[in-house]
Design a protein around this motif. Structure first.
Motif, PDB file in Angstrom:
ATOM      1  N   TRP A 377       0.894  -1.176   0.000  1.00 44.14           N
ATOM      2  CA  TRP A 377       0.000   0.000   0.000  1.00 44.14           C
ATOM      3  C   TRP A 377       0.920   1.210   0.000  1.00 44.14           C
ATOM      4  O   TRP A 377       1.743   1.376   0.880  1.00 44.14           O
ATOM      5  CB  TRP A 377      -0.877  -0.069   1.237  1.00 44.14           C
ATOM      6  N   LEU A 416      -2.099  -1.064  -4.107  1.00 40.36           N
ATOM      7  CA  LEU A 416      -3.011  -0.039  -3.604  1.00 40.36           C
ATOM      8  C   LEU A 416      -2.345   1.329  -3.652  1.00 40.36           C
ATOM      9  O   LEU A 416      -1.253   1.513  -3.103  1.00 40.36           O
ATOM     10  CB  LEU A 416      -3.419  -0.344  -2.155  1.00 40.36           C
ATOM     11  N   SER A 418      -3.017   4.962  -2.152  1.00 37.20           N
ATOM     12  CA  SER A 418      -3.832   5.632  -1.143  1.00 37.20           C
ATOM     13  C   SER A 418      -3.750   7.135  -1.325  1.00 37.20           C
ATOM     14  O   SER A 418      -2.664   7.693  -1.510  1.00 37.20           O
ATOM     15  CB  SER A 418      -3.357   5.265   0.262  1.00 37.20           C
ATOM     16  N   THR A 450      -7.457   3.396  -2.434  1.00 40.76           N
ATOM     17  CA  THR A 450      -7.920   3.332  -1.057  1.00 40.76           C
ATOM     18  C   THR A 450      -7.574   4.626  -0.336  1.00 40.76           C
ATOM     19  O   THR A 450      -6.970   5.540  -0.898  1.00 40.76           O
ATOM     20  CB  THR A 450      -7.300   2.123  -0.325  1.00 40.76           C
ATOM     21  N   LEU A 472     -13.756   4.878  -3.490  1.00 40.01           N
ATOM     22  CA  LEU A 472     -12.644   3.963  -3.245  1.00 40.01           C
ATOM     23  C   LEU A 472     -12.984   2.556  -3.694  1.00 40.01           C
ATOM     24  O   LEU A 472     -14.152   2.156  -3.698  1.00 40.01           O
ATOM     25  CB  LEU A 472     -12.286   3.961  -1.758  1.00 40.01           C
ATOM     26  N   VAL A 474     -11.213  -0.028  -2.103  1.00 37.19           N
ATOM     27  CA  VAL A 474     -11.008  -0.713  -0.833  1.00 37.19           C
ATOM     28  C   VAL A 474     -11.099   0.325   0.284  1.00 37.19           C
ATOM     29  O   VAL A 474     -10.491   1.395   0.203  1.00 37.19           O
ATOM     30  CB  VAL A 474      -9.631  -1.416  -0.793  1.00 37.19           C
ATOM     31  N   LEU A 475     -11.844   0.007   1.334  1.00 37.29           N
ATOM     32  CA  LEU A 475     -11.960   0.898   2.484  1.00 37.29           C
ATOM     33  C   LEU A 475     -10.801   0.654   3.434  1.00 37.29           C
ATOM     34  O   LEU A 475     -10.478  -0.493   3.751  1.00 37.29           O
ATOM     35  CB  LEU A 475     -13.275   0.646   3.224  1.00 37.29           C
ATOM     36  N   GLY A 476     -10.183   1.725   3.888  1.00 39.44           N
ATOM     37  CA  GLY A 476      -9.221   1.626   4.975  1.00 39.44           C
ATOM     38  C   GLY A 476      -9.813   2.297   6.198  1.00 39.44           C
ATOM     39  O   GLY A 476     -10.599   3.240   6.071  1.00 39.44           O
ATOM     40  N   LYS A 502     -17.882  -3.248   0.062  1.00 41.41           N
ATOM     41  CA  LYS A 502     -16.491  -3.172  -0.359  1.00 41.41           C
ATOM     42  C   LYS A 502     -15.620  -3.816   0.718  1.00 41.41           C
ATOM     43  O   LYS A 502     -15.990  -3.823   1.900  1.00 41.41           O
ATOM     44  CB  LYS A 502     -16.061  -1.718  -0.575  1.00 41.41           C
ATOM     45  N   SER A 507      -6.466  -0.346   8.725  1.00 39.98           N
ATOM     46  CA  SER A 507      -5.158   0.150   8.314  1.00 39.98           C
ATOM     47  C   SER A 507      -4.289   0.582   9.488  1.00 39.98           C
ATOM     48  O   SER A 507      -3.075   0.768   9.306  1.00 39.98           O
ATOM     49  CB  SER A 507      -5.323   1.299   7.317  1.00 39.98           C
TER      50      SER A 507
END
Length: 607
Positions: A377, A416, A418, A450, A472, A474-476, A502, A507
């Motif tokens: 990430w 990923l 971010s 994300t 997004l 992917v959720l963090g 999702k 994180s």
């Protein structure tokens, strides 16, 4: 694909309006003809910026008393109030804070000077490449301003050809790490503001027309079609370019247009890269007499409902957060050995994933992650209190995002991108970040987007309903149950829910502990307290139906000016599972065992 390239050109035009010296990034510097400028550089610490401004606070231009001129006194009566030759030195790469005790807390300007000899042959061009300079850099060669760059964690380069002398040259850099309310990150952060030339400096020699950049990856949602583009730089833009992957028996030739751009697309039977099979192929790109090689892995990453798919199969990301601090010595991490040790410690935890917080780390990290089979990430430092309504701040965010993606878009390990960490919800913030997600997808449609969000805490549980979540893949989410706020163990019994279908990565979570300090589990700062937080966290994680990864905070203790508590902190954030001297804490082994169970499919932790 053509629309992506046009957007990139538009972005570069936008960046050029903010900084007239913006230049397109040269990628894959590890496989180019380079000269390292590592070593001792002469430096002048300049807190009042005397070498840049006159006493009327006007920029000094082309005068001997401007430090960029690297001038020498003409005779014994001349007044010249600086002298690089008799000034002290700092190591480059490296931060100034850890090299001189007097500069430990220093924020301001330091001038760097390096002399080098060079004889450029006809038909060649020379560039200076900087892995990163924190935060604002102005580059001069032989007294002439070459360019400026703003942002402390991304690479940049400037062409030196027209400023170069045959023989000795003087490269001077004004490095300024002052925190600003309109900077990225802004005045408030929770890591050390290391100043200076913190990463490598290289001279890159190229032909008049050369391969500047390329994107060679599996096409989005494909596991058998390679797609992308090649970009030449120079007057002879239109010419054949050949891409070869010898081990896969692939040779493809395309014709670039007058701008030096060509798309590529071809099918390939490949062994796909994964943590269990970190397969890298030698890829050769040739144009004219130039041959540029790279090591590239090919893999597919997708989202389907609540699942993250790697090469079409659901995967749980067993991760850890990492700051860019050296594992065994004070200061920034900047060597291949630093990267290897940090990622080996992550593998020891049974990780298949790392979150490189809170800014792009040096390229050795992503190169090493490719070789070791560790998913990554990577994020830009849009952190906490950004000036969301400032157009120049947005332009700088686009610049940093572009530089991050440009450098690492061919790294199989990076899955990923971010765009933010723990940013407070507002209409301006959500639009700012939503627009960035569109930029990221245009620059690289093959990866997931994300951000690390903050949760809501209604009575019925813990909710992830941040409006940014709609943009997004992917959720963090960062949460510190048991550390910030109440330590009541019943807080870990809460139910998690979200309005988005999702996948979720927790994180950040964790607690602080001073390695070697032991007490009962309810005594803060003890290893037992930190271990208890992890023990209580794990059953809750197993009850989150849409959880697909975790990256606790953090692998190793790191320096932070926000942490002054004597004895227990002493300007360290102590949430590391490993101490600043490399010693494992009790919680290290709890997480290690949890990840072992997930990996092996044992018990309640299996996914």
């Amino acid at each position: 694909m053509k629309s992506c390239n046009l957007l990139l050109l538009t972005l570069l035009t936008l960046l050029g309006s903010v900084s007239m010296q913006a230049e397109a990034l040269i990628t894959n510097v590890d496989h180019r003809e380079t000269t390292s400028l590592a070593g001792k550089w002469r430096v002048i610490v300049d807190p009042f910026e005397t070498g840049f401004y006159s006493y009327r606070y006007e920029e000094i231009k082309n005068r001997d008393n401007g430090f960029s001129m690297d001038a020498k006194a003409a005779d014994k009566s001349a007044l010249l109030e600086y002298n690089f030759d008799s000034s002290g030195t700092l190591d480059v790469p490296g931060d100034w804070n850890s090299q001189r005790e007097k500069l430990f807390f220093y924020e301001g300007t330091v001038w760097y000077r390096k002399k080098f000899d060079y004889h450029l042959q006809p038909g060649k061009r020379l560039f200076a490449y900087f892995g990163a300079i924190n935060y604002e850099a102005i580059v001069y060669l032989n007294g002439q301003k070459v360019g400026t760059h703003t942002g402390g964690f991304t690479p940049f380069n400037f062409e030196l050809t027209n400023y170069l002398k045959a023989g000795e040259n003087s490269l001077v850099i004004k490095a300024d790490n002052k925190r600003r309310s309109t900077a990225i990150p802004t005045v408030m952060s929770d890591w050390w503001n290391y100043g200076g030339l913190t990463r490598r400096v290289l001279l890159i020699e190229e032909s008049n027309t050369f391969i500047r950049d390329y994107h060679i990856q599996l096409a989005k949602d494909s596991m058998e079609t390679i797609a992308g583009w090649v970009q030449l730089d120079g007057a002879e833009g239109a010419q054949p370019v050949t891409v070869r992957i010898p081990e896969a028996g692939i040779t493809q030739t395309v014709q670039t247009d007058e701008r030096g751009y060509a798309e590529i697309s071809f099918d390939a039977d490949l062994s796909l890269w994964s943590p269990d099979n970190p397969k890298l192929y030698r890829v050769e790109i040739s144009a004219g007499e130039e041959l540029l090689e790279d090591e590239i892995g090919f893999r597919s990453v997708q989202v389907r409902g609540n699942d993250i798919l790697l090469n079409g199969k659901a995967i749980f990301l067993r991760g850890i957060c990492i700051h860019e601090e050296s594992p065994l010595r004070p200061g920034r991490a900047y060597t291949p050995e630093d990267a290897r040790i940090l990622l080996e410690w992550s593998k020891e935890l049974n990780c298949n994933f790392v979150r490189l917080a809170h800014y792009p780390h040096n390229e050795y990290m992503t190169r090493q992650a490719d070789r070791m089979g560790i998913l990554v990430w990577s994020e830009i430092p849009l952190y906490w209190t950004i000036s969301w309504d400032n157009p120049e701040v947005y332009s700088n965010a686009v610049q940093q995002l572009t530089e991050m993606i440009t450098r690492d878009k061919n790294k199989a390990s990076v899955i990923l991108w971010s765009v933010a960490n723990e940013t407070p919800v507002s209409e301006q913030r959500t639009k700012f970040l939503a627009d960035l997600t569109k930029v990221a997808r245009s620059l690289d449609p093959t990866r997931l987007i994300t951000a690390a969000l903050e949760a809501e805490w209604p009575k019925e549980g813990i909710a992830i309903n941040d409006p940014l979540g709609a943009y997004l893949d992917v959720l963090g989410c960062n949460e510190y149950l048991g550390w910030y706020g109440s330590t009541d163990p019943r807080n870990f019994d809460k139910t998690w829910f979200t309005k988005y279908e999702k996948p979720l990565i927790i994180s950040e979570f964790g607690a602080g502990a001073l390695q070697g300090y032991h007490a009962d589990p309810d005594t803060r700062w003890s290893e037992e307290f930190q271990a208890q937080v992890y023990e209580r966290q794990i059953p809750m994680l197993d009850r989150i139906p849409f959880l697909r990864g975790t990256s606790p905070w953090i692998l190793k203790d790191f320096k932070s000016p926000r942490r002054p508590l004597p004895y227990f902190q002493d300007y360290f954030n102590r949430k590391g599972l490993i101490s600043d001297t490399g010693e494992r804490k009790q919680a290290f082994y709890i997480l290690q065992d949890y990840y072992r169970q997930i990996e092996s499919g044992e018990g309640d932790s299996a996914r």
